[in-house]
Design a protein around this motif. Structure first.
Motif, PDB file in Angstrom:
ATOM      1  N   GLY A 157      31.786   2.096  19.994  1.00 23.32           N
ATOM      2  CA  GLY A 157      32.132   0.507  19.841  1.00 23.32           C
ATOM      3  C   GLY A 157      32.656   0.050  21.197  1.00 23.32           C
ATOM      4  O   GLY A 157      32.195  -0.879  21.741  1.00 23.32           O
ATOM      5  N   PHE A 158      33.701   0.735  21.685  1.00 21.80           N
ATOM      6  CA  PHE A 158      34.336   0.524  23.059  1.00 21.80           C
ATOM      7  C   PHE A 158      33.496   0.515  24.103  1.00 21.80           C
ATOM      8  O   PHE A 158      33.333  -0.281  25.273  1.00 21.80           O
ATOM      9  CB  PHE A 158      35.493   1.117  23.275  1.00 21.80           C
ATOM     10  N   MET A 159      32.436   1.825  24.118  1.00 14.96           N
ATOM     11  CA  MET A 159      31.752   2.012  25.208  1.00 14.96           C
ATOM     12  C   MET A 159      30.528   0.930  25.166  1.00 14.96           C
ATOM     13  O   MET A 159      30.161   0.363  26.444  1.00 14.96           O
ATOM     14  CB  MET A 159      31.035   3.558  25.179  1.00 14.96           C
ATOM     15  N   LEU A 160      29.975   0.501  24.127  1.00 17.72           N
ATOM     16  CA  LEU A 160      28.886  -0.491  23.918  1.00 17.72           C
ATOM     17  C   LEU A 160      29.534  -1.632  24.526  1.00 17.72           C
ATOM     18  O   LEU A 160      28.943  -2.452  25.492  1.00 17.72           O
ATOM     19  CB  LEU A 160      28.334  -0.477  22.650  1.00 17.72           C
ATOM     20  N   ALA A 161      30.771  -2.092  24.237  1.00 19.96           N
ATOM     21  CA  ALA A 161      31.395  -3.421  24.386  1.00 19.96           C
ATOM     22  C   ALA A 161      31.519  -3.421  26.115  1.00 19.96           C
ATOM     23  O   ALA A 161      31.293  -4.388  26.748  1.00 19.96           O
ATOM     24  CB  ALA A 161      32.715  -3.615  23.854  1.00 19.96           C
ATOM     25  N   ALA A 162      32.020  -2.227  26.627  1.00 18.23           N
ATOM     26  CA  ALA A 162      32.300  -2.248  27.985  1.00 18.23           C
ATOM     27  C   ALA A 162      30.994  -2.239  28.987  1.00 18.23           C
ATOM     28  O   ALA A 162      31.087  -2.804  29.832  1.00 18.23           O
ATOM     29  CB  ALA A 162      32.874  -0.704  28.558  1.00 18.23           C
ATOM     30  N   LEU A 163      29.855  -1.612  28.245  1.00 18.52           N
ATOM     31  CA  LEU A 163      28.522  -1.796  28.804  1.00 18.52           C
ATOM     32  C   LEU A 163      27.815  -3.211  28.836  1.00 18.52           C
ATOM     33  O   LEU A 163      27.515  -3.873  29.835  1.00 18.52           O
ATOM     34  CB  LEU A 163      27.573  -0.925  28.436  1.00 18.52           C
ATOM     35  N   MET A 164      28.417  -4.053  27.664  1.00 20.86           N
ATOM     36  CA  MET A 164      27.887  -5.401  27.465  1.00 20.86           C
ATOM     37  C   MET A 164      28.654  -6.211  28.571  1.00 20.86           C
ATOM     38  O   MET A 164      28.253  -7.578  28.664  1.00 20.86           O
ATOM     39  CB  MET A 164      28.328  -5.808  26.163  1.00 20.86           C
ATOM     40  N   ASP A 165      29.795  -5.802  28.856  1.00 27.34           N
ATOM     41  CA  ASP A 165      30.649  -6.605  29.592  1.00 27.34           C
ATOM     42  C   ASP A 165      30.351  -6.643  31.121  1.00 27.34           C
ATOM     43  O   ASP A 165      31.051  -7.426  31.930  1.00 27.34           O
ATOM     44  CB  ASP A 165      32.339  -6.101  29.188  1.00 27.34           C
ATOM     45  N   GLN A 166      29.396  -5.971  31.403  1.00 24.49           N
ATOM     46  CA  GLN A 166      29.068  -5.923  32.811  1.00 24.49           C
ATOM     47  C   GLN A 166      28.221  -7.143  33.241  1.00 24.49           C
ATOM     48  O   GLN A 166      27.458  -6.748  34.249  1.00 24.49           O
ATOM     49  CB  GLN A 166      28.322  -4.461  33.087  1.00 24.49           C
ATOM     50  N   LYS A 167      28.448  -8.192  32.755  1.00 24.35           N
ATOM     51  CA  LYS A 167      27.573  -9.441  33.021  1.00 24.35           C
ATOM     52  C   LYS A 167      25.957  -8.801  33.181  1.00 24.35           C
ATOM     53  O   LYS A 167      25.265  -9.150  34.113  1.00 24.35           O
ATOM     54  CB  LYS A 167      28.050  -9.980  34.345  1.00 24.35           C
TER      55      LYS A 167
END
Lengths: 301, 314
Positions: A94-104
């Motif tokens: 969940g965190f890794m996906l969120a971090a990827l999604m947060d890269q604009k």
């Protein structure tokens, strides 16, 4: 709360009366169902009720029998394995996906929709779909074998030793989208200046995440863990849909044990004792959280 | 400038064109569209997306195949001949126990359970939240705390006492009984939701209305309700998906002719007798998942808000 009647100002009393009348369903639910129901079950777990609840006390007999039952022990072991792994994996994924999604990124909405849609589906639907994908004769195993690797074996749902991992795969598919969403909200809450400062200092991105961002997201993590954990203890539908507890008793879980003893084996005492153990488990998770979150010091009542 | 942007993909490319640019470009360097970083980023996201989409694809594909084709091929191969027969069968003919009228019975049961449960639980919880936010009385916070703590108690602990209560009232095994149960267990999270929302509304509004002589219900109906449409929508999404997807309460509190769709689906797919008709099973699974999926796709952003607010339930 009947002592209110002697309050000085009748006007205020009348207004409060309306609020009280409106709150009757809530008060009844809180007292009768939540407090009453729980106490009732705990109370009757010390009796040897069989088909019907009856008041013949046997002390801790039901609990002794519970912990001597291989089926219950298996259920607890499964819950422990499933619980620890699903907690770790859903947080990490969940965190890794969120971090990827947060890269604009572009198409953020599309990706979010895809990751989250399984969460809209019930555990029954999830379980049945994965039962099909993991079907040894048609699913992943058959596909890989048909490509030439004939000795390939991936048959979790019919292999007692690993059946719980088969259930875990389905659970992660269903639940990681939610964790991703919560984490993404947490990441969006982090001040942009933190990132700038870290970049100026030349700290690599992964270190910024690990040592600055994640510690700052502590409240989000705690909330997420509580949500996941209380879901883990209740896991029931998924197992019923995917394996019905099989093969044999190898994918048994506590919630299913309770249901089977209460409504099928007509052994209420065992069911009550098992459900009380579930309550204890939840209390062990919730009490420390409540203590951390509310610090023990409650405001006015 | 657009040409320069496309040439700038590698450092070698930059070196090649740099002398020809004379003074050099002004303004920030355009971000290259194709970079190692972007390939990694979108590559990972796409692979993850495929993993999440795979079961949906398998479901749809399987439900459109005939049985001979299923026995021949693997689950990932697209159907050679598309047939809607499994869907018809799942809806109208599949057997659970003695009934052979397909999922349609369970669907209508689920509708008859979900609609009143959603309305009743939201009505009760919104009034609760309003009372807790604006009309606190002694003990109200205590009951609220019990309610919230109660949300964490495993349902299994409270199920049997509820069975007894419903049996005493005479509604055990009926749809009414299940509606009551859903209204009870929806209360904690919805009350929390509404309470937090009403607390966030400006207090001056409430005070002004009181000065004007409005009472408990008047303020609720005339001022609070019109202002709280968003939170009602969120609560509705939460309840519709939650109640539609419920299995445990359905299986405990109903009888075969009042089973909700999820229970009926599980019985159809996991029945032991007869040949397993995988295509019908998958069609039935999609049909059962359709209502929450539609809610999810239609409501989009609100769904995310709803689950974030109510993720505690379930």
């Amino acid at each position: 709360m009947t002592g209110q009647a002697r309050a000085g100002r009748p006007n205020k009393l009348l207004r409060n009366l309306n609020a009280k009348i409106a709150s009757i369903p809530m008060i009844l639910t809180a007292l009768v169902i939540f407090v009453g129901g729980t106490l009732w079950t705990v109370f009757y777990s010390f009796t040897n009720s069989k088909l019907l609840p009856r008041l013949s006390f046997v002390g801790f007999d039901q609990y002794e029998r519970l912990w001597a039952a291989p089926r219950w022990v298996t259920a607890i072991e499964n819950l422990a394995v499933y619980g620890i792994l699903s907690l770790i994996f859903s947080l990490v994924i969940g965190f890794m996906l969120a971090a990827l999604m947060d890269q604009k990124i572009r198409f953020e909405n599309t990706f979010r929709t895809i990751f989250l849609y399984p969460f809209a589906l019930s555990f029954i639907v999830t379980g049945l779909v994965w039962q099909w994908v993991l079907n040894p004769d048609f699913g992943i195993q058959a596909v890989v074998r048909s490509m030439g690797w004939t000795s390939f074996t991936f048959n979790p749902l019919y292999t007692p030793e690993i059946v719980i991992y088969g259930i875990l795969i389905a659970a992660l598919w269903q639940g990681t989208g939610l964790v991703m969403c919560l984490m993404l909200a947490g990441l969006r809450g982090i001040d942009e200046d933190i990132w700038k400062a870290a970049r100026v200092d030349g700290i690599p991105m992964w270190r910024t995440y690990l040592f600055i961002v994640i510690p700052m997201m502590r409240p989000v993590f705690i909330t997420t863990i509580v949500i996941i954990a209380s879901g883990i203890v209740k896991v029931y539908d998924l197992v019923v849909a995917q394996t019905s507890g099989g093969p044999g008793i190898s994918s048994e879980v506590p919630a299913k044990y309770v249901y089977d003893y209460m409504f099928q084996a007509q052994n209420l005492g065992q069911g009550f004792a098992a459900s009380t153990m579930m309550l204890v488990t939840v209390a062990i998770i919730i009490v420390p959280w409540a203590y951390l979150e509310f610090g023990g010091g409650r405001k006015r009542g | 400038m657009a040409d320069v942007g496309t040439l700038n993909t590698t450092s070698a490319g930059i070196d090649a064109v740099a002398p020809k640019l004379g003074e050099g470009p002004s303004g920030p360097r355009p971000r290259p569209a194709v970079s190692a970083r972007n390939i990694m980023l979108y590559g990972t996201l796409t692979i993850a997306a495929l993993y999440y989409l795979l079961p949906l694809y398998v479901m749809v594909v399987t439900s459109l195949k005939g049985m001979p084709e299923i026995r021949l091929g693997n689950i990932f191969s697209p159907p050679m001949e598309i047939t809607f027969e499994p869907w018809v069968k799942a809806w109208a003919q599949a057997c659970t126990g003695l009934n052979c009228d397909g999922l349609s019975r369970g669907f209508w049961n689920s509708v008859r359970i979900t609609v009143p449960s959603v309305i009743i639980s939201i009505a009760i919880a919104s009034v609760n939240g309003y009372a807790l936010a604006n009309w606190r009385f002694r003990g109200s916070e205590l009951f609220f705390s019990i309610l919230i703590v109660g949300a964490f108690i495993p349902y299994q602990v409270m199920i049997y006492p509820i069975v007894i209560i419903l049996r005493e009232i005479g509604i055990y095994g009926t749809l009414t009984g299940l509606i009551v149960v859903h209204s009870i267990f929806g209360m904690p999270i919805l009350t929390l939701l509404f309470r937090n929302y009403f607390v966030s509304l400006p207090e001056e509004l409430f005070k002004a209305a009181r000065v004007d002589g409005a009472g408990f219900w008047q303020i609720f109906l005339r001022i609070m309700l019109p202002m709280s449409l968003p939170i009602f929508v969120v609560a509705m999404i939460l309840q519709v998906t939650g109640i539609w997807n419920d299995f445990l309460f359905g299986v405990v509190f109903t009888r075969p002719d009042t089973y909700p769709m999820t229970v009926q689906l599980n019985n159809i797919v996991n029945s032991v007798q007869g040949v397993k008709e995988y295509n019908v099973n998958m069609a039935a699974t999609i049909l059962t998942g359709l209502v929450p999926l539609i809610v999810y796709f239609v409501s989009g952003r609100l769904f995310v808000r709803g689950i974030a607010a109510g993720a505690v339930k379930g």
